[in-house]
Scaffold this motif. Structure first.
Motif, PDB file in Angstrom:
ATOM      1  N   GLU A   8       0.840  -1.209   0.000  1.00  0.00           N
ATOM      2  CA  GLU A   8       0.000   0.000   0.000  1.00  0.00           C
ATOM      3  C   GLU A   8       0.874   1.259   0.000  1.00  0.00           C
ATOM      4  OE1 GLU A   8      -3.995  -1.647   2.339  1.00  0.00           O
ATOM      5  OE2 GLU A   8      -2.357  -0.750   3.462  1.00  0.00           O
ATOM      6  N   PHE A   9       1.940   1.209   0.766  1.00  0.00           N
ATOM      7  CA  PHE A   9       2.863   2.353   0.805  1.00  0.00           C
ATOM      8  C   PHE A   9       3.521   2.546  -0.567  1.00  0.00           C
ATOM      9  CE2 PHE A   9       7.103   4.216   1.996  1.00  0.00           C
ATOM     10  CZ  PHE A   9       6.609   5.465   2.326  1.00  0.00           C
ATOM     11  N   HIS A  10       3.863   1.420  -1.197  1.00  0.00           N
ATOM     12  CA  HIS A  10       4.458   1.472  -2.546  1.00  0.00           C
ATOM     13  C   HIS A  10       3.481   2.147  -3.516  1.00  0.00           C
ATOM     14  CE1 HIS A  10       5.569  -0.120  -6.537  1.00  0.00           C
ATOM     15  NE2 HIS A  10       6.802  -0.109  -6.072  1.00  0.00           N
ATOM     16  N   ASP A  11       2.209   1.708  -3.465  1.00  0.00           N
ATOM     17  CA  ASP A  11       1.188   2.293  -4.355  1.00  0.00           C
ATOM     18  C   ASP A  11       1.040   3.797  -4.095  1.00  0.00           C
ATOM     19  OD1 ASP A  11       0.811  -0.187  -5.357  1.00  0.00           O
ATOM     20  OD2 ASP A  11      -1.093  -0.579  -4.326  1.00  0.00           O
ATOM     21  N   ALA A 128      12.812  -0.060  -8.292  1.00  0.00           N
ATOM     22  CA  ALA A 128      13.671  -1.184  -7.897  1.00  0.00           C
ATOM     23  C   ALA A 128      12.866  -2.211  -7.102  1.00  0.00           C
ATOM     24  CB  ALA A 128      14.840  -0.669  -7.062  1.00  0.00           C
ATOM     25  N   ARG A 129      12.030  -1.717  -6.187  1.00  0.00           N
ATOM     26  CA  ARG A 129      11.262  -2.633  -5.346  1.00  0.00           C
ATOM     27  C   ARG A 129      10.279  -3.430  -6.198  1.00  0.00           C
ATOM     28  NH1 ARG A 129      12.097  -5.604  -1.102  1.00  0.00           N
ATOM     29  NH2 ARG A 129      10.400  -5.754   0.385  1.00  0.00           N
ATOM     30  N   TRP A 130       9.707  -2.751  -7.199  1.00  0.00           N
ATOM     31  CA  TRP A 130       8.743  -3.464  -8.026  1.00  0.00           C
ATOM     32  C   TRP A 130       9.421  -4.576  -8.826  1.00  0.00           C
ATOM     33  CZ3 TRP A 130       3.690  -3.931  -7.899  1.00  0.00           C
ATOM     34  CH2 TRP A 130       3.115  -4.717  -8.890  1.00  0.00           C
ATOM     35  N   ILE A 131      10.508  -4.250  -9.518  1.00  0.00           N
ATOM     36  CA  ILE A 131      11.070  -5.286 -10.409  1.00  0.00           C
ATOM     37  C   ILE A 131      11.712  -6.434  -9.628  1.00  0.00           C
ATOM     38  CG2 ILE A 131      11.342  -3.806 -12.448  1.00  0.00           C
ATOM     39  CD1 ILE A 131      14.378  -3.706 -11.822  1.00  0.00           C
TER      40      ILE A 131
END
Ligand SMILES: NC(=O)c1ccc[n+]([C@@H]2O[C@H](COP(=O)([O-])OP(=O)(O)OC[C@H]3O[C@@H](n4cnc5c(N)ncnc54)[C@H](OP(=O)(O)O)[C@@H]3O)[C@@H](O)[C@H]2O)c1
Length: 255
Positions: A8-11, A128-131
């Motif tokens: 959620e924080f990423h979004d 970076a966190r996503w990939i």
């Protein structure tokens, strides 16, 4: 107590970049960012432009690698290729490009460097966190159309950006600081092909990564560079009476 999961924080951070893109796009039609040819007083203390470039782009190299390396999929093939493309661009931009700049006396406001550092920290983290962690990239993704198309567009943009910046560097002898009319390559059609190349690179990377975080960065790059290209184009026309009239700002024959 209100708590947020990491995704959620990423979004939330991804949405922040989209919002920042919209605000930046509008703001840059009223205020051109004060660096390079648009440098002017009133933006606080300034540092040598070379140091500014290294400081503001460093998070895109260092933080990106740090965040990437703790992801669960850090050793998977497709994430590694996406990491490689990103670093291929940013290691050059951070540690090589600043030393190719021809005018060593140029300065950059600390306020611009600070804003870019904040942007690059958020952008490096979400991508970076996503990939390497949240995204799902099986090896088969490598042979899918979006990935192949994205990589091709990325390298097309890279070649345009590199050649166009090279043309600009050659306009000055070492230590010289003035401006001339660039010619050759895509300068036949547009005033800022280096920006066109940069936009294509990140659109390509976003297609290859097929992620909202990648899209947010591509949209931000366009929101940032399109108004600046228009400002640069107007500047060229004001400075050079014989400026080629058929040349557009950034998109051949259109804009
Ligand atoms: N991803 C992003 O959002 C983003 C944002 C900004 C920049 N960038 C990239 O970073 C690179 C540099 O950006 P920039 O805005 O500094 O580009 P720029 O204004 O085109 O300048 C690039 C370099 O060429 C020099 N130069 C420009 N026009 C010249 C002319 N007519 N005659 C002689 N020298 C000239 C500049 O000197 P001066 O510094 O003295 O003007 C600077 O050293 C580009 O490749 C751009 O795509 C990316």
């Amino acid at each position: 107590m209100l708590s947020m999961t990491e995704i959620e924080f990423h979004d939330y951070l991804v949405v922040t970049i989209f919002v920042a893109a919209a605000l930046t796009f509008v703001a840059l039609f009223f205020v051109t960012a004060p660096y390079g040819r648009h440098l002017r007083a009133g933006w606080g203390p300034a540092i040598p432009a070379r140091i500014g470039w290294i400081v503001m782009e460093s998070p895109a190299v260092l933080l990106f690698v740090a965040v990437y390396s703790v992801g669960d999929h850090a050793l998977s093939t497709v994430p590694l290729i996406l990491l490689g493309l990103w670093q291929f661009h940013y290691v050059y931009r951070t540690f090589i490009y600043p030393f190719r700049i021809r005018s060593s006396a140029k300065r950059m406001p600390v306020s611009i460097v600070g804003m870019a550092v904040i942007f690059n920290c958020i952008n490096a983290t979400i991508n970076a966190r996503w990939i390497s962690h949240f995204g799902d990239y099986p090896d088969s993704w490598m042979w899918n159309t979006p990935f192949i198309l994205g990589v091709v567009v990325f390298f097309l943009g890279w070649a345009i950006n590199q050649h166009s910046d090279y043309v600009l560097f050659r306009l000055r002898s070492p230590g010289e600081g003035g401006y001339k009319v660039p010619r050759g390559g895509l300068y036949r059609w547009v005033s800022c092909p280096n920006y066109l190349g940069e936009m294509l690179e990140w659109v390509g990377w976003a297609i290859a990564a097929w992620s909202l975080a990648g899209l947010a960065f591509a949209v931000f790059t366009i929101a940032n560079l399109l108004p600046r290209a228009i400002a640069n184009h107007r500047w060229y026309r004001e400075q050079f009476a014989d400026y080629p009239p058929e040349r557009r700002a950034v998109v051949p024959f259109l804009l």
